[in-house]
Design a protein around this motif. Structure first.
Motif, PDB file in Angstrom:
ATOM      1  N   THR A   1     -42.171 -45.214   1.806  1.00  0.00           N
ATOM      2  CA  THR A   1     -40.839 -44.772   1.884  1.00  0.00           C
ATOM      3  C   THR A   1     -40.168 -45.929   2.775  1.00  0.00           C
ATOM      4  OG1 THR A   1     -41.073 -42.575   1.414  1.00  0.00           O
ATOM      5  CG2 THR A   1     -38.841 -43.143   2.211  1.00  0.00           C
ATOM      6  N   LEU A   2     -40.890 -46.292   4.174  1.00  0.00           N
ATOM      7  CA  LEU A   2     -40.362 -47.097   4.921  1.00  0.00           C
ATOM      8  C   LEU A   2     -40.224 -48.384   4.253  1.00  0.00           C
ATOM      9  CD1 LEU A   2     -39.210 -47.638   7.711  1.00  0.00           C
ATOM     10  CD2 LEU A   2     -41.868 -47.770   8.522  1.00  0.00           C
ATOM     11  N   LEU A   3     -41.549 -48.903   3.652  1.00  0.00           N
ATOM     12  CA  LEU A   3     -41.384 -50.158   3.099  1.00  0.00           C
ATOM     13  C   LEU A   3     -40.301 -50.106   1.911  1.00  0.00           C
ATOM     14  CD1 LEU A   3     -45.296 -50.935   2.630  1.00  0.00           C
ATOM     15  CD2 LEU A   3     -43.747 -51.400   4.495  1.00  0.00           C
ATOM     16  N   LEU A   4     -40.171 -49.320   1.350  1.00  0.00           N
ATOM     17  CA  LEU A   4     -38.936 -49.462   0.023  1.00  0.00           C
ATOM     18  C   LEU A   4     -37.608 -49.591   0.787  1.00  0.00           C
ATOM     19  CD1 LEU A   4     -40.271 -46.787  -2.250  1.00  0.00           C
ATOM     20  CD2 LEU A   4     -40.044 -49.347  -2.879  1.00  0.00           C
ATOM     21  N   ALA A   5     -37.407 -48.882   1.827  1.00  0.00           N
ATOM     22  CA  ALA A   5     -36.123 -49.073   2.709  1.00  0.00           C
ATOM     23  C   ALA A   5     -36.046 -50.462   3.233  1.00  0.00           C
ATOM     24  CB  ALA A   5     -35.795 -47.785   3.724  1.00  0.00           C
ATOM     25  N   LEU A   6     -37.235 -50.927   3.839  1.00  0.00           N
ATOM     26  CA  LEU A   6     -36.844 -52.221   4.345  1.00  0.00           C
ATOM     27  C   LEU A   6     -36.910 -53.193   3.404  1.00  0.00           C
ATOM     28  CD1 LEU A   6     -39.735 -51.886   7.007  1.00  0.00           C
ATOM     29  CD2 LEU A   6     -37.154 -51.507   7.545  1.00  0.00           C
ATOM     30  N   ALA A   7     -37.375 -53.165   2.069  1.00  0.00           N
ATOM     31  CA  ALA A   7     -37.063 -54.032   1.224  1.00  0.00           C
ATOM     32  C   ALA A   7     -35.663 -53.741   0.605  1.00  0.00           C
ATOM     33  CB  ALA A   7     -38.042 -54.226   0.271  1.00  0.00           C
ATOM     34  N   GLY A   8     -34.995 -53.010   0.868  1.00  0.00           N
ATOM     35  CA  GLY A   8     -33.715 -52.652   0.323  1.00  0.00           C
ATOM     36  C   GLY A   8     -33.476 -52.006  -1.073  1.00  0.00           C
ATOM     37  N   ILE A   9     -34.993 -51.327  -1.417  1.00  0.00           N
ATOM     38  CA  ILE A   9     -34.989 -50.739  -2.837  1.00  0.00           C
ATOM     39  C   ILE A   9     -34.494 -49.297  -2.567  1.00  0.00           C
ATOM     40  CG2 ILE A   9     -36.717 -49.857  -4.450  1.00  0.00           C
ATOM     41  CD1 ILE A   9     -38.228 -52.537  -3.682  1.00  0.00           C
TER      42      ILE A   9
ATOM     43  N   VAL B   1     -44.913 -56.386  -1.528  1.00  0.00           N
ATOM     44  CA  VAL B   1     -45.680 -56.492  -2.467  1.00  0.00           C
ATOM     45  C   VAL B   1     -46.154 -55.052  -2.450  1.00  0.00           C
ATOM     46  CG1 VAL B   1     -48.262 -57.164  -2.785  1.00  0.00           C
ATOM     47  CG2 VAL B   1     -46.632 -58.601  -1.437  1.00  0.00           C
ATOM     48  N   PHE B   2     -46.021 -54.300  -4.011  1.00  0.00           N
ATOM     49  CA  PHE B   2     -46.156 -53.168  -4.291  1.00  0.00           C
ATOM     50  C   PHE B   2     -47.767 -52.745  -4.149  1.00  0.00           C
ATOM     51  CE2 PHE B   2     -42.018 -53.925  -6.025  1.00  0.00           C
ATOM     52  CZ  PHE B   2     -41.523 -52.781  -5.891  1.00  0.00           C
ATOM     53  N   GLN B   3     -48.167 -51.615  -4.114  1.00  0.00           N
ATOM     54  CA  GLN B   3     -49.659 -50.904  -4.124  1.00  0.00           C
ATOM     55  C   GLN B   3     -50.373 -51.205  -5.478  1.00  0.00           C
ATOM     56  OE1 GLN B   3     -50.286 -47.003  -2.960  1.00  0.00           O
ATOM     57  NE2 GLN B   3     -52.533 -47.311  -3.570  1.00  0.00           N
ATOM     58  N   LEU B   4     -49.453 -51.120  -6.607  1.00  0.00           N
ATOM     59  CA  LEU B   4     -50.210 -51.238  -7.965  1.00  0.00           C
ATOM     60  C   LEU B   4     -49.606 -52.625  -8.522  1.00  0.00           C
ATOM     61  CD1 LEU B   4     -49.947 -47.830  -9.430  1.00  0.00           C
ATOM     62  CD2 LEU B   4     -51.902 -49.004  -8.541  1.00  0.00           C
TER      63      LEU B   4
ATOM     64  N   ARG C   1     -53.546 -60.878  -5.916  1.00  0.00           N
ATOM     65  CA  ARG C   1     -53.249 -62.350  -5.298  1.00  0.00           C
ATOM     66  C   ARG C   1     -51.965 -62.873  -6.205  1.00  0.00           C
ATOM     67  NH1 ARG C   1     -59.009 -64.160  -5.920  1.00  0.00           N
ATOM     68  NH2 ARG C   1     -58.522 -66.477  -5.731  1.00  0.00           N
ATOM     69  N   VAL C   2     -51.904 -62.543  -7.415  1.00  0.00           N
ATOM     70  CA  VAL C   2     -50.631 -62.918  -8.382  1.00  0.00           C
ATOM     71  C   VAL C   2     -49.567 -62.367  -7.786  1.00  0.00           C
ATOM     72  CG1 VAL C   2     -49.644 -63.258 -10.588  1.00  0.00           C
ATOM     73  CG2 VAL C   2     -51.989 -63.808 -10.124  1.00  0.00           C
ATOM     74  N   ALA C   3     -49.555 -61.092  -7.400  1.00  0.00           N
ATOM     75  CA  ALA C   3     -48.539 -60.015  -7.027  1.00  0.00           C
ATOM     76  C   ALA C   3     -47.959 -60.602  -5.751  1.00  0.00           C
ATOM     77  CB  ALA C   3     -49.056 -58.641  -6.786  1.00  0.00           C
TER      78      ALA C   3
ATOM     79  N   ALA D   1     -39.690 -64.920   4.900  1.00  0.00           N
ATOM     80  CA  ALA D   1     -40.112 -65.022   6.185  1.00  0.00           C
ATOM     81  C   ALA D   1     -40.919 -63.907   6.661  1.00  0.00           C
ATOM     82  CB  ALA D   1     -38.917 -64.923   7.416  1.00  0.00           C
ATOM     83  N   MET D   2     -40.803 -62.673   5.947  1.00  0.00           N
ATOM     84  CA  MET D   2     -41.755 -61.596   6.163  1.00  0.00           C
ATOM     85  C   MET D   2     -42.146 -60.927   4.883  1.00  0.00           C
ATOM     86  SD  MET D   2     -40.703 -58.167   8.362  1.00  0.00           S
ATOM     87  CE  MET D   2     -42.140 -56.952   8.807  1.00  0.00           C
ATOM     88  N   LEU D   3     -43.621 -60.289   4.946  1.00  0.00           N
ATOM     89  CA  LEU D   3     -44.240 -59.837   3.986  1.00  0.00           C
ATOM     90  C   LEU D   3     -44.291 -58.185   4.199  1.00  0.00           C
ATOM     91  CD1 LEU D   3     -46.781 -62.076   2.315  1.00  0.00           C
ATOM     92  CD2 LEU D   3     -44.650 -61.787   1.649  1.00  0.00           C
ATOM     93  N   LEU D   4     -43.983 -57.316   3.093  1.00  0.00           N
ATOM     94  CA  LEU D   4     -44.102 -56.101   3.427  1.00  0.00           C
ATOM     95  C   LEU D   4     -45.505 -55.669   2.578  1.00  0.00           C
ATOM     96  CD1 LEU D   4     -40.487 -54.664   3.045  1.00  0.00           C
ATOM     97  CD2 LEU D   4     -41.843 -55.218   5.223  1.00  0.00           C
ATOM     98  N   LEU D   5     -46.503 -55.104   2.755  1.00  0.00           N
ATOM     99  CA  LEU D   5     -47.602 -54.761   1.724  1.00  0.00           C
ATOM    100  C   LEU D   5     -48.005 -53.468   1.664  1.00  0.00           C
ATOM    101  CD1 LEU D   5     -48.876 -57.844   3.445  1.00  0.00           C
ATOM    102  CD2 LEU D   5     -49.597 -57.949   1.273  1.00  0.00           C
TER     103      LEU D   5
END
Ligand code: ADP
Ligand code: ADP
Length: 224
Positions: A45-53, A82-85, A144-146, A156-160
């Protein structure tokens, strides 16, 4: 100055209990932070919020700019999730088109789109797979493609989200080495404490939607 600043972030799913409860966090440019905690802690949920989703209450500042519906289109290219799936991220007939999708959506000229795709695929060692069907790749290749689909925005930043989930030992080693070579600021939600310890000097522990610890990974892992 922090690259990412989060103040009092709170989110409740329409049908649920609060998933984020007053999260405060500052992440400096170039920092690598592991986000750990039990299932249901609120990591995704935190990652989704930070990504603005997801739109949470509170404040998110990216490079000093407040995340709002108006600033979101611009900030979305600065922070990539980068989503889990990988199957949630890959939907085109070829790897090339999946990686080209975000730059095309940004209306970049064709030459620039092509350069971005080549750069992103090279960054994850998947140049040779440009013409392949994402659906038919191995889990490690899909991951890797994802990551490349996100790198193509030059964030500048990746959320994984759980990057090592579902990988065999070799895929996992390759992923760790790939992430280790990225210059971006990283926030990695993971249950993989070995990966967290190898990649992230800093660890944030989430439980019940709240940050219960934030400090040096080495110290927090020694306590665990
Ligand atoms: P984590 O990623 O740490 O496992 P999540 O962010 O997925 O945690 O979940 C945080 C809380 O929000 C949990 O209580 C979970 O059940 C709830 N939750 C997650 N997704 C949804 C959803 N789509 N609808 C309702 N509740 C959800
Ligand atoms: P090279 O770098 O050797 O010129 P490209 O990266 O241009 O190779 O192309 C590699 C593969 O990517 C091609 O075989 C093709 O299948 C695919 N490809 C290249 N450009 C596009 C495009 N615009 N749309 C879809 N697929 C493409």
């Amino acid at each position: 100055n922090p690259f990412l600043e989060v103040e009092n972030l709170t989110y409740t799913y329409p049908d649920g209990r609060p998933a984020l409860r007053g999260i405060g966090l500052k992440i400096l440019p170039g920092e690598r932070v592991a986000l750990v905690g039990p299932n249901g802690a609120g990591k995704s949920t935190l990652l989704l919020a930070l990504a603005g989703i997801l739109r949470a209450e509170g404040r998110i500042l990216v490079d000093g700019t407040l995340l709002t519906p108006a600033s979101l289109p611009r900030l979305r290219a600065r922070i990539g999730l980068v989503f889990q799936l990988p199957d949630d991220q890959l939907f085109s007939p070829t790897v090339y088109e999946d990686v080209a999708f975000a730059p095309l959506y940004q209306d970049l000229p064709p030459g620039e789109v092509h350069a971005r795709v080549e750069e992103a695929l090279a960054g994850v060692g998947m140049q040779a797979f440009a013409g392949r069907m994402p659906h038919h790749l191995s889990m490690g290749e899909k991951k890797r493609v994802a990551i490349a689909t996100v790198l193509a925005m030059r964030p500048a930043m990746l959320l994984l989200d759980e990057p090592s989930a579902g990988l065999d030992p070799r895929g996992r080693r390759e992923l760790i080495s790939l992430l280790n070579g990225l210059p971006q600021t990283l926030l990695i939600a993971t249950h993989d404490l070995d990966l967290a310890g190898r990649l992230c000097p800093r660890m944030v522990i989430l439980d019940g939607g709240q940050i219960v610890a934030d400090g040096e990974s080495r110290a927090l892992l020694a306590d665990a």
